[in-house]
Design a protein around this motif. Structure first.
Motif, short mmCIF file in Angstrom:
data_model
loop_
_atom_site.label_atom_id
_atom_site.label_comp_id
_atom_site.label_asym_id
_atom_site.label_seq_id
_atom_site.Cartn_x
_atom_site.Cartn_y
_atom_site.Cartn_z
N VAL A 177 31.42 9.01 38.08
CA VAL A 177 31.85 7.62 38.01
C VAL A 177 32.12 7.23 36.55
CG1 VAL A 177 30.65 6.98 40.14
CG2 VAL A 177 29.47 6.79 37.95
N LEU A 178 32.60 6.02 36.39
CA LEU A 178 32.96 5.49 35.08
C LEU A 178 31.86 5.72 34.04
CD1 LEU A 178 35.12 3.89 33.48
CD2 LEU A 178 33.90 1.81 34.16
N GLY A 179 32.24 6.29 32.90
CA GLY A 179 31.31 6.51 31.80
C GLY A 179 30.58 7.84 31.85
N ASP A 180 30.62 8.55 32.98
CA ASP A 180 29.93 9.84 33.07
C ASP A 180 30.54 10.86 32.11
OD1 ASP A 180 28.12 9.07 35.02
OD2 ASP A 180 29.23 9.99 36.68
N GLU A 181 29.68 11.75 31.63
CA GLU A 181 30.14 12.90 30.86
C GLU A 181 30.24 14.07 31.83
OE1 GLU A 181 28.49 13.99 26.83
OE2 GLU A 181 27.72 15.67 28.01
N VAL A 182 31.42 14.68 31.87
CA VAL A 182 31.67 15.80 32.76
C VAL A 182 32.00 17.01 31.91
CG1 VAL A 182 33.17 16.69 34.60
CG2 VAL A 182 32.48 14.28 34.62
N ILE A 183 31.32 18.12 32.15
CA ILE A 183 31.56 19.36 31.43
C ILE A 183 32.30 20.30 32.37
CG2 ILE A 183 30.53 21.34 30.24
CD1 ILE A 183 30.02 18.66 28.83
N ALA A 184 33.48 20.75 31.93
CA ALA A 184 34.26 21.72 32.68
C ALA A 184 34.04 23.10 32.06
CB ALA A 184 35.74 21.35 32.63
N LYS A 185 33.78 24.07 32.92
CA LYS A 185 33.63 25.46 32.48
C LYS A 185 34.68 26.30 33.20
CE LYS A 185 28.71 25.01 31.62
NZ LYS A 185 27.38 25.58 31.82
N THR A 186 35.31 27.21 32.46
CA THR A 186 36.34 28.05 33.07
C THR A 186 36.24 29.47 32.55
OG1 THR A 186 38.69 28.21 33.60
CG2 THR A 186 38.15 27.55 31.35
N TRP A 187 36.74 30.38 33.36
CA TRP A 187 36.85 31.79 32.97
C TRP A 187 37.95 32.41 33.84
CZ3 TRP A 187 33.04 29.45 35.63
CH2 TRP A 187 32.76 29.91 36.92
N VAL A 188 38.43 33.56 33.40
CA VAL A 188 39.49 34.26 34.11
C VAL A 188 38.87 35.19 35.14
CG1 VAL A 188 41.44 35.86 33.86
CG2 VAL A 188 41.02 34.11 32.11
#
Length: 131
Positions: free
Chosen positions: A67-78
């Motif tokens: 929701v509004l104001g949340d910190e979201v961490i995206a992690k990616t790999w191949v």
């Protein structure tokens, strides 16, 4: 797991839908940003201007909401890479809780002809660095 790349997003009002959580369109835009930034990171010392990448397929599992104001961490790999396609796997976290899992199939094209180009060892070594 191959080298994991992370990027942080703060949920803005423009990311929110009528249900007061992050709209799926924002997640797809974030996925594109993370993929672009990760590829730029991987190719910073070995650019690959002879190729371009296009999305062939997205698979997304929405598990929890942000929701509004949340910190979201995206992690990616191949992931699996063969022929002219490569999987990119992603996970999005809020407070260390998995909120989204995704797999995107990317196709590598020749940058002049826009025809599929087989992913050879030179590119594979850049996409899947050994740590």
């Amino acid at each position: 797991m191959n080298s994991v790349f992370s990027l942080k997003f703060i949920v803005k009002s423009s990311d929110i839908d009528d249900l007061n959580h992050v709209n799926n369109v924002s997640y797809v835009q974030w996925m594109d940003t993370v993929a672009f930034e990760h590829l730029a990171h991987l190719t910073k010392d070995n650019p690959l201007p002879e190729y371009v990448w296009v999305v062939m397929r997205h698979e997304i599992d929405y598990l929890k909401q942000a929701v509004l104001g949340d910190e979201v961490i995206a992690k990616t790999w191949v992931g699996k890479t063969r022929g002219f396609t490569s999987e990119r796997l992603m996970e999005f976290y809020k407070d260390d809780v998995l909120i989204l899992k995704a797999k995107t199939i990317w196709a590598m094209l020749d940058s002049k002809t826009y025809k599929p180009a087989r992913i050879r060892e030179k590119v594979l070594n850049i996409l899947q660095p050994i740590k």
